[in-house]
Structure formats: C-alpha cells, structure tokens
Design a protein around this motif. Structure first.
Motif, PDB file in Angstrom:
ATOM      1  N   VAL A   1       3.591 -10.818   7.175  1.00 29.24           N
ATOM      2  CA  VAL A   1       4.408  -9.601   7.099  1.00 29.24           C
ATOM      3  C   VAL A   1       5.613  -9.716   8.017  1.00 29.24           C
ATOM      4  O   VAL A   1       6.718  -9.316   7.660  1.00 29.24           O
ATOM      5  CB  VAL A   1       3.557  -8.372   7.463  1.00 29.24           C
ATOM      6  CG1 VAL A   1       4.433  -7.151   7.687  1.00 29.24           C
ATOM      7  CG2 VAL A   1       2.574  -8.085   6.344  1.00 29.24           C
TER       8      VAL A   1
ATOM      9  N   SER B   1       4.596  -5.491  -2.508  1.00 25.73           N
ATOM     10  CA  SER B   1       3.554  -6.335  -1.945  1.00 25.73           C
ATOM     11  C   SER B   1       2.184  -5.706  -2.117  1.00 25.73           C
ATOM     12  O   SER B   1       1.228  -6.343  -2.535  1.00 25.73           O
ATOM     13  CB  SER B   1       3.852  -6.561  -0.462  1.00 25.73           C
ATOM     14  OG  SER B   1       2.737  -7.112   0.155  1.00 25.73           O
TER      15      SER B   1
ATOM     16  N   SER C   1      10.022  -3.719  -0.612  1.00 31.43           N
ATOM     17  CA  SER C   1       9.175  -4.895  -0.775  1.00 31.43           C
ATOM     18  C   SER C   1       7.747  -4.622  -0.351  1.00 31.43           C
ATOM     19  O   SER C   1       6.821  -5.274  -0.800  1.00 31.43           O
ATOM     20  CB  SER C   1       9.745  -6.062   0.015  1.00 31.43           C
ATOM     21  OG  SER C   1       9.918  -5.693   1.347  1.00 31.43           O
ATOM     22  N   PHE C   2       7.545  -3.659   0.540  1.00 32.52           N
ATOM     23  CA  PHE C   2       6.184  -3.337   0.946  1.00 32.52           C
ATOM     24  C   PHE C   2       5.404  -2.773  -0.222  1.00 32.52           C
ATOM     25  O   PHE C   2       4.268  -3.106  -0.430  1.00 32.52           O
ATOM     26  CB  PHE C   2       6.213  -2.315   2.094  1.00 32.52           C
ATOM     27  CG  PHE C   2       6.450  -2.958   3.405  1.00 32.52           C
ATOM     28  CD1 PHE C   2       5.397  -3.179   4.263  1.00 32.52           C
ATOM     29  CD2 PHE C   2       7.712  -3.407   3.760  1.00 32.52           C
ATOM     30  CE1 PHE C   2       5.595  -3.788   5.483  1.00 32.52           C
ATOM     31  CE2 PHE C   2       7.910  -4.020   4.978  1.00 32.52           C
ATOM     32  CZ  PHE C   2       6.863  -4.218   5.832  1.00 32.52           C
TER      33      PHE C   2
ATOM     34  N   PHE D   1      12.290  -0.708   2.549  1.00 26.59           N
ATOM     35  CA  PHE D   1      10.887  -1.126   2.520  1.00 26.59           C
ATOM     36  C   PHE D   1      10.342  -1.252   1.114  1.00 26.59           C
ATOM     37  O   PHE D   1       9.144  -1.242   0.910  1.00 26.59           O
ATOM     38  CB  PHE D   1      10.038  -0.149   3.316  1.00 26.59           C
ATOM     39  CG  PHE D   1      10.488  -0.064   4.733  1.00 26.59           C
ATOM     40  CD1 PHE D   1      11.132   1.070   5.177  1.00 26.59           C
ATOM     41  CD2 PHE D   1      10.324  -1.141   5.585  1.00 26.59           C
ATOM     42  CE1 PHE D   1      11.557   1.144   6.498  1.00 26.59           C
ATOM     43  CE2 PHE D   1      10.751  -1.059   6.885  1.00 26.59           C
ATOM     44  CZ  PHE D   1      11.371   0.080   7.358  1.00 26.59           C
TER      45      PHE D   1
ATOM     46  N   ASN E   1      -0.674  -1.992   1.590  1.00 25.48           N
ATOM     47  CA  ASN E   1       0.570  -2.004   2.343  1.00 25.48           C
ATOM     48  C   ASN E   1       0.365  -1.563   3.778  1.00 25.48           C
ATOM     49  O   ASN E   1      -0.543  -0.803   4.099  1.00 25.48           O
ATOM     50  CB  ASN E   1       1.614  -1.128   1.665  1.00 25.48           C
ATOM     51  CG  ASN E   1       1.104   0.264   1.439  1.00 25.48           C
ATOM     52  OD1 ASN E   1      -0.082   0.448   1.145  1.00 25.48           O
ATOM     53  ND2 ASN E   1       1.948   1.246   1.567  1.00 25.48           N
TER      54      ASN E   1
ATOM     55  N   THR F   1       8.100 -12.156   6.385  1.00 23.84           N
ATOM     56  CA  THR F   1       8.681 -11.759   5.106  1.00 23.84           C
ATOM     57  C   THR F   1       9.387 -10.415   5.160  1.00 23.84           C
ATOM     58  O   THR F   1      10.280 -10.173   4.359  1.00 23.84           O
ATOM     59  CB  THR F   1       7.604 -11.716   4.008  1.00 23.84           C
ATOM     60  OG1 THR F   1       6.552 -10.864   4.418  1.00 23.84           O
ATOM     61  CG2 THR F   1       7.064 -13.087   3.729  1.00 23.84           C
ATOM     62  N   HIS F   2       8.983  -9.546   6.060  1.00 23.26           N
ATOM     63  CA  HIS F   2       9.566  -8.200   6.052  1.00 23.26           C
ATOM     64  C   HIS F   2      10.189  -7.789   7.380  1.00 23.26           C
ATOM     65  O   HIS F   2      11.362  -7.436   7.438  1.00 23.26           O
ATOM     66  CB  HIS F   2       8.494  -7.165   5.694  1.00 23.26           C
ATOM     67  CG  HIS F   2       7.844  -7.395   4.373  1.00 23.26           C
ATOM     68  ND1 HIS F   2       8.551  -7.457   3.209  1.00 23.26           N
ATOM     69  CD2 HIS F   2       6.552  -7.617   4.041  1.00 23.26           C
ATOM     70  CE1 HIS F   2       7.705  -7.670   2.209  1.00 23.26           C
ATOM     71  NE2 HIS F   2       6.491  -7.781   2.697  1.00 23.26           N
TER      72      HIS F   2
ATOM     73  N   LYS G   1      13.349  -9.420   8.826  1.00 21.04           N
ATOM     74  CA  LYS G   1      14.560  -8.988   8.118  1.00 21.04           C
ATOM     75  C   LYS G   1      14.951  -7.581   8.556  1.00 21.04           C
ATOM     76  O   LYS G   1      16.123  -7.274   8.716  1.00 21.04           O
ATOM     77  CB  LYS G   1      14.314  -9.008   6.610  1.00 21.04           C
ATOM     78  CG  LYS G   1      14.177 -10.391   6.037  1.00 21.04           C
ATOM     79  CD  LYS G   1      13.835 -10.296   4.560  1.00 21.04           C
ATOM     80  CE  LYS G   1      13.409 -11.640   4.013  1.00 21.04           C
ATOM     81  NZ  LYS G   1      12.833 -11.515   2.668  1.00 21.04           N
ATOM     82  N   ARG G   2      13.915  -6.754   8.702  1.00 25.01           N
ATOM     83  CA  ARG G   2      14.174  -5.370   9.096  1.00 25.01           C
ATOM     84  C   ARG G   2      14.855  -5.314  10.467  1.00 25.01           C
ATOM     85  O   ARG G   2      15.795  -4.555  10.674  1.00 25.01           O
ATOM     86  CB  ARG G   2      12.844  -4.624   9.123  1.00 25.01           C
ATOM     87  CG  ARG G   2      12.935  -3.196   9.619  1.00 25.01           C
ATOM     88  CD  ARG G   2      11.559  -2.564   9.505  1.00 25.01           C
ATOM     89  NE  ARG G   2      11.380  -1.490  10.454  1.00 25.01           N
ATOM     90  CZ  ARG G   2      10.210  -0.896  10.679  1.00 25.01           C
ATOM     91  NH1 ARG G   2       9.139  -1.269  10.025  1.00 25.01           N
ATOM     92  NH2 ARG G   2      10.112   0.068  11.551  1.00 25.01           N
TER      93      ARG G   2
ATOM     94  N   GLU H   1       3.518  -1.134  11.128  1.00 22.24           N
ATOM     95  CA  GLU H   1       4.748  -1.914  11.263  1.00 22.24           C
ATOM     96  C   GLU H   1       5.318  -1.763  12.665  1.00 22.24           C
ATOM     97  O   GLU H   1       5.699  -2.753  13.304  1.00 22.24           O
ATOM     98  CB  GLU H   1       5.790  -1.429  10.255  1.00 22.24           C
ATOM     99  CG  GLU H   1       5.442  -1.666   8.819  1.00 22.24           C
ATOM    100  CD  GLU H   1       6.309  -0.804   7.915  1.00 22.24           C
ATOM    101  OE1 GLU H   1       7.352  -0.316   8.370  1.00 22.24           O
ATOM    102  OE2 GLU H   1       5.925  -0.621   6.749  1.00 22.24           O
TER     103      GLU H   1
END
Length: 253
Positions: free
Chosen positions: A107, A162, A158-159, A156, A69, A110-111, A114-115, A75
């Motif tokens: 990343v 993942s 989903s992290f 988070f 992750n 997919t993440h 959205k964040r 991030e």
DNA sequence: AAGCACACCAACCGCGCAACA
DNA sequence: CTGTTGCGCGGTTGGTGTGCT
C-alpha cells in the motif's frame, strides 16, 4: 557463512498457491500449530519450503487477516509511523491489527508514497507543480521521463479499485481453482462492519462453538473467532468451513 | 478489437539476527 | 568461540487485471 536457499531442493513447488495447498496448510496449522516452519511442509505433505508456507500463512491464510480497503485512519497511521520508523513494515503492521507487513508495504509503495508526493508538490515560479526533491524518486516517472498518471476521479480512487479486486479475487490460486465455483452474484457484498469486532447476537450465540479456534489464533473471544470464520464463509469460500470442522474448531453443527 | 502501458499485489529472495549445540 | 539452524524482515520481481490509445 553461506546458506543454501531454502527452496533449492528439487521438487519443491514455487509460485502461486492453489486452493488445495491452502486447504492443506490451513488444516495442518489449525490442528497442530506451526511449531517448526521448516518441518511443517513435510509433515503436512506439502511440496513447499517452510518459508513459503510461513509467508502464505501470515500474509493470507491467518483467519484474523483483515482484507479490503484501508480506512483513512489506517492510512494516516501508516504515514505517521513511517515518518517515525521508516521502512519498518513489521513495526507499523503491529499498530494495525489484521494488516500484514507485506500488505502495508504494498500500500505504501502503490498509494501512500504517491499521496505524499502529491501533498509535497509545490508550484514553481510559473505556477507548475513539481514534486519536492526530498520525496521524488525515479519511480514517479516512466521510461520516457513523464510523470506517471495520477488517479483521475479522486486522490483515493485506486483504493476503491484495490479493495474491489481484492474482495473478488483474493489470490491467484483461489481465484483460478476455487472461486470460479461461485458466481459474483452469489458473493455477498461486504461493508465496513464486516471487520468490526462488534458482534451480532447471531455471532454470540454461535460463538460457543469456537473456543478452540479463538485459542489457536489468540483471538480475544470465541465470538471473534466465529465472526472471522463467518466472514470467510460469507466471502464465498465454503471450503474453509470444512477445514475448520476437520480441525476441530466446531464441536458440533 | 488489439496492443500497449500501467497498477496492483502475491510471492520470492537474500540478508541479519537469535538461539542452540 | 564457531558453525548451524530457523525465523523474520525488507526489497524486489513477476503475473494478472485494467484502462487507454
């Protein structure tokens, strides 16, 4: 000018890489370096185009690849540099050692996108939240026009999902043809220190066996090379051990 | 239990650029 | 200058896993 696709030759394989192909490619690159990607598959005896080999090596097989992750710092770095550079994934990747442009791109899509949308969402006059226009695009919505579901437990979550899946499967080919030899219980859990450059005394004592590997991958020290290779082995991928031995990475056992 | 939708990510594709003959 | 070759990049796709109904 028109250039034929690199993989148009009959007989060249496409799709997921098998463990055997990974092994061949890794052994070859460790021994000879990649030099000419176009010629490499032929010389290594792979039925792949050079482009495919290069991608596989850069995105997956390189020993200095960092998996798992993304940390909060990583991030934030991605977000920060994306603001500055836009979709320059390779430039962003250069700021994140061990991360590939492809991984960062994934990343982001997919993440992090959205964040950011969530962050930029503002309540309307009725107190409902809507995404800001500047960051709202079609993939926020499914075909019926509803918002895609957000992670439920935390922003988070989903992290975590993942990273867990990444550690368990690595790739389709490895999962199917190699990893099945290892039961989930046999694969040690890996914490954050796994990727740290901090070295244990064990690593230091063994690292003298890895100067060639360190040199090959321009890792800072043989210790680091040893640490990375140990990580692979710890990860249940014992066949890598054979690969490195055959490549001359180990002077002796 | 089955079917569906979504999330994730490895891999592919096409293009642009640089180097070279 | 022009054509060719190889590399790297960014966008996109397809397969697989997961969760929900």
């Amino acid at each position: 000018m028109v250039r034929a696709p690199c993989c148009d030759k009959v007989g060249l394989k496409k799709g997921p890489w098998t463990a055997q192909e990974d092994q061949i490619l890794t052994a070859y690159v460790l021994q000879h370096g990649h030099g000419n990607w176009r010629a490499l598959p032929k010389q290594a005896g792979l039925l792949r185009c050079g482009k495919s080999c290069r991608l596989r090596w850069i995105n997956y097989l390189r020993p200095d690849i960092k998996r798992g992750n993304f940390s909060r710092e990583e991030e934030d770095t991605i977000i920060e540099f994306h603001e500055k550079l836009g979709n320059k994934w390779s430039a962003i990747a250069a700021r994140l050692p061990g991360r590939t442009d492809n991984e960062i791109k994934n990343v982001w899509h997919t993440h992090l996108k959205k964040r950011l949308k969530k962050k930029s969402a503002t309540p309307d006059s009725k107190g409902h939240f809507t995404a800001a226009a500047s960051t709202c695009d079609s993939d926020s919505f499914n075909s019926s026009g509803k918002m895609s579901p957000e992670p439920s437990s935390s922003e988070f979550s989903s992290f975590t999902d993942s990273s867990t899946r990444t550690m368990e499967t690595h790739s389709t080919g490895v999962k199917n043809e190699q990893m099945e030899e290892y039961s989930p219980e046999s694969i040690p859990e890996i914490d954050e220190s796994f990727w740290s450059d901090e070295l244990s005394s064990d690593n230091s004592s063994m690292a003298s066996d890895f100067p060639a590997v360190a040199d090959e991958f321009q890792l800072q020290t043989p210790e680091l090379a040893y640490g990375q290779i140990s990580n692979m082995m710890d990860d249940g991928m014992e066949f890598w051990y054979d690969v490195f031995i055959r490549a001359g990475g180990l002077q002796e056992l």
